[in-house]
Motif scaffolding. Structure first.
Motif, PDB file in Angstrom:
ATOM      1  N   HIS A  92       0.817  -1.209   0.000  1.00  0.00           N
ATOM      2  CA  HIS A  92       0.000   0.000   0.000  1.00  0.00           C
ATOM      3  C   HIS A  92       0.854   1.263   0.000  1.00  0.00           C
ATOM      4  O   HIS A  92       2.005   1.239   0.418  1.00  0.00           O
ATOM      5  CB  HIS A  92      -0.918  -0.004   1.228  1.00  0.00           C
ATOM      6  CG  HIS A  92      -1.702  -1.287   1.341  1.00  0.00           C
ATOM      7  ND1 HIS A  92      -2.661  -1.647   0.417  1.00  0.00           N
ATOM      8  CD2 HIS A  92      -1.628  -2.316   2.225  1.00  0.00           C
ATOM      9  CE1 HIS A  92      -3.163  -2.825   0.751  1.00  0.00           C
ATOM     10  NE2 HIS A  92      -2.553  -3.250   1.831  1.00  0.00           N
ATOM     11  N   HIS A  98      -5.233   1.536   4.813  1.00  0.00           N
ATOM     12  CA  HIS A  98      -5.001   0.166   5.293  1.00  0.00           C
ATOM     13  C   HIS A  98      -4.194   0.175   6.596  1.00  0.00           C
ATOM     14  O   HIS A  98      -4.318  -0.734   7.415  1.00  0.00           O
ATOM     15  CB  HIS A  98      -4.238  -0.653   4.248  1.00  0.00           C
ATOM     16  CG  HIS A  98      -5.065  -1.051   3.068  1.00  0.00           C
ATOM     17  ND1 HIS A  98      -5.959  -2.100   3.108  1.00  0.00           N
ATOM     18  CD2 HIS A  98      -5.148  -0.540   1.815  1.00  0.00           C
ATOM     19  CE1 HIS A  98      -6.540  -2.225   1.915  1.00  0.00           C
ATOM     20  NE2 HIS A  98      -6.071  -1.284   1.123  1.00  0.00           N
ATOM     21  N   ASP A 105      -9.389  -4.244   0.365  1.00  0.00           N
ATOM     22  CA  ASP A 105      -9.221  -4.557  -1.045  1.00  0.00           C
ATOM     23  C   ASP A 105     -10.110  -5.753  -1.340  1.00  0.00           C
ATOM     24  O   ASP A 105     -10.163  -6.706  -0.556  1.00  0.00           O
ATOM     25  CB  ASP A 105      -7.761  -4.882  -1.362  1.00  0.00           C
ATOM     26  CG  ASP A 105      -6.886  -3.646  -1.301  1.00  0.00           C
ATOM     27  OD1 ASP A 105      -7.419  -2.529  -1.439  1.00  0.00           O
ATOM     28  OD2 ASP A 105      -5.664  -3.799  -1.104  1.00  0.00           O
ATOM     29  N   HIS A 156      -8.433  -5.192  -8.681  1.00  0.00           N
ATOM     30  CA  HIS A 156      -9.159  -5.201  -7.412  1.00  0.00           C
ATOM     31  C   HIS A 156      -9.877  -3.878  -7.199  1.00  0.00           C
ATOM     32  O   HIS A 156      -9.587  -2.889  -7.862  1.00  0.00           O
ATOM     33  CB  HIS A 156      -8.244  -5.518  -6.221  1.00  0.00           C
ATOM     34  CG  HIS A 156      -7.348  -4.378  -5.795  1.00  0.00           C
ATOM     35  ND1 HIS A 156      -6.163  -4.071  -6.430  1.00  0.00           N
ATOM     36  CD2 HIS A 156      -7.467  -3.479  -4.787  1.00  0.00           C
ATOM     37  CE1 HIS A 156      -5.598  -3.031  -5.828  1.00  0.00           C
ATOM     38  NE2 HIS A 156      -6.364  -2.646  -4.822  1.00  0.00           N
ATOM     39  N   HIS A 158     -10.754  -1.062  -4.259  1.00  0.00           N
ATOM     40  CA  HIS A 158     -10.378  -0.575  -2.925  1.00  0.00           C
ATOM     41  C   HIS A 158     -11.499   0.307  -2.386  1.00  0.00           C
ATOM     42  O   HIS A 158     -11.986   1.188  -3.085  1.00  0.00           O
ATOM     43  CB  HIS A 158      -9.078   0.242  -3.023  1.00  0.00           C
ATOM     44  CG  HIS A 158      -8.749   1.013  -1.777  1.00  0.00           C
ATOM     45  ND1 HIS A 158      -7.739   0.662  -0.916  1.00  0.00           N
ATOM     46  CD2 HIS A 158      -9.317   2.132  -1.248  1.00  0.00           C
ATOM     47  CE1 HIS A 158      -7.698   1.537   0.095  1.00  0.00           C
ATOM     48  NE2 HIS A 158      -8.645   2.436  -0.076  1.00  0.00           N
ATOM     49  N   ASP A 237      -5.177   4.035  -1.056  1.00  0.00           N
ATOM     50  CA  ASP A 237      -4.906   2.638  -1.431  1.00  0.00           C
ATOM     51  C   ASP A 237      -3.669   2.112  -0.775  1.00  0.00           C
ATOM     52  O   ASP A 237      -3.405   0.938  -0.856  1.00  0.00           O
ATOM     53  CB  ASP A 237      -4.795   2.498  -2.947  1.00  0.00           C
ATOM     54  CG  ASP A 237      -3.787   3.452  -3.554  1.00  0.00           C
ATOM     55  OD1 ASP A 237      -3.378   4.421  -2.886  1.00  0.00           O
ATOM     56  OD2 ASP A 237      -3.423   3.243  -4.714  1.00  0.00           O
TER      57      ASP A 237
HETATM   58 ZN   LIG Z   1      -6.364  -0.917  -0.999  1.00  0.00          ZN
END
Ligand SMILES: [Zn+2]
Length: 237
Positions: A92, A98, A105, A156, A158, A237
Motif C-alpha cells: 500500500h 489500510h 481490497d 481489485h 479498494h 490505497d
Molecule cells: Zn487498498
C-alpha cells in the motif's frame, strides 16, 4: 436435505441478484467515535485468512457481503499488539487507510484475473460506492476502481471509509459509517449525523488494536485528533 441446500443456495444467489438501489442519493451516515479495535474479519464476510479491520466498519462490510459477491484480500496492514503483523506488507501507498484498518481490497468471490463476468458484482459495488467518477458517496473516502492505476475490473476494488486523520498503525479517533440495523441500512438517527451521531461509547481514546508504539519509529507524528475531515491523503490505497 440436498433440496434444502439448493433452496438456500438459490436464496443466496437471489440476494446477490437483487441489486440495492442504484441511485446516487446520499446514504445515511453516522460518526462512530471510540471503541475502535483491530479485529479478525468475521466468517460471514469472505476473506483471506488472517485479514483484519477496525471493528467499526464490520457492520458495513457485513451488509456489503450480503449483497455483493465479495472476497476481501486485504484489510488492516501493520503490526499487532502481540508482536505479529496483519495484512500485506509493502502493498500500500504511504499514509494508506489500510494502516488504520479502515480500508479493504476486494475481488470477486469467484476470482478471475481477467475482466470477465465474474467481476460484474464488484463493478456494481464500485458504482454503488462511487456513483460519479471521483465522487465517492459518504461514508466512503476513496474508491479505487475504474480509471485508478493498479485498480479496476480484473485487478481489485479498494474501499476506504472516511475517518479522522491518524498516524499509521493507530486507530482513528472517529470513523464515518452507514448505520446498519437488523441487516438493513438504518435511517439516520434523529439528531445524529456527522458530528452529532457519536454514541458515548467507552472512553474517548481508542483501546487495544494497533499498538501506537509499533509505528512510532517510522510513522508520521501528529497526534490522533488533528482533523475532523479529510482523512490522511488524497488516496487511500
Ligand atoms: Zn487498498
Amino acid at each position: 436435505m440436498r433440496r434444502v441446500t439448493n433452496v438456500l443456495a438459490a436464496a443466496a444467489l437471489l440476494a446477490f441478484l437483487a441489486a440495492p438501489p442504484a441511485s446516487a442519493a446520499p446514504l445515511p451516515t453516522r460518526i462512530v467515535q471510540a471503541s475502535g479495535r483491530i479485529v479478525p474479519i468475521p466468517a460471514a464476510i469472505p476473506h483471506e485468512e488472517g485479514d483484519m479491520v477496525d471493528r467499526r466498519i464490520v457492520p458495513d462490510l457485513r451488509w456489503i457481503a450480503a449483497r455483493f459477491p465479495i472476497y476481501v484480500t486485504d484489510g488492516y496492514s501493520g503490526p499487532l499488539p502481540n508482536g505479529r503483523r496483519a495484512g500485506c506488507r509493502g502493498c500500500h501507498v504511504r499514509h494508506s487507510d489500510h494502516y488504520n484498518g479502515l480500508a479493504v481490497d476486494i475481488v470477486p468471490l469467484r476470482w478471475s484475473d481477467r475482466c470477465d463476468r465474474s467481476w460484474r458484482g464488484i463493478t456494481r459495488l464500485a458504482r454503488w460506492a462511487e456513483p460519479r467518477p471521483n465522487r465517492p458517496r459518504p461514508p466512503f473516502r476513496w474508491v479505487g476502481y475504474k480509471g485508478d492505476a493498479g485498480h479496476g475490473c480484473g485487478d481489485h476494488l479498494h474501499l476506504s471509509w472516511e475517518h479522522a486523520a491518524a498516524p499509521q498503525f493507530q486507530l482513528a479517533e472517529w470513523v464515518e459509517v452507514f448505520p446498519v440495523r437488523g441487516g438493513e441500512i438504518a435511517a439516520q438517527d434523529p439528531g445524529a449525523g456527522p458530528g452529532g451521531g457519536a454514541q458515548p461509547e467507552s472512553t474517548p481514546q481508542s483501546q487495544g488494536g494497533a499498538q501506537p508504539e509499533a509505528g512510532a519509529a517510522e510513522g508520521p507524528q501528529g497526534g490522533i485528533s488533528t482533523a475532523r475531515s479529510g482523512g490522511v491523503s488524497p488516496r487511500g490505497d
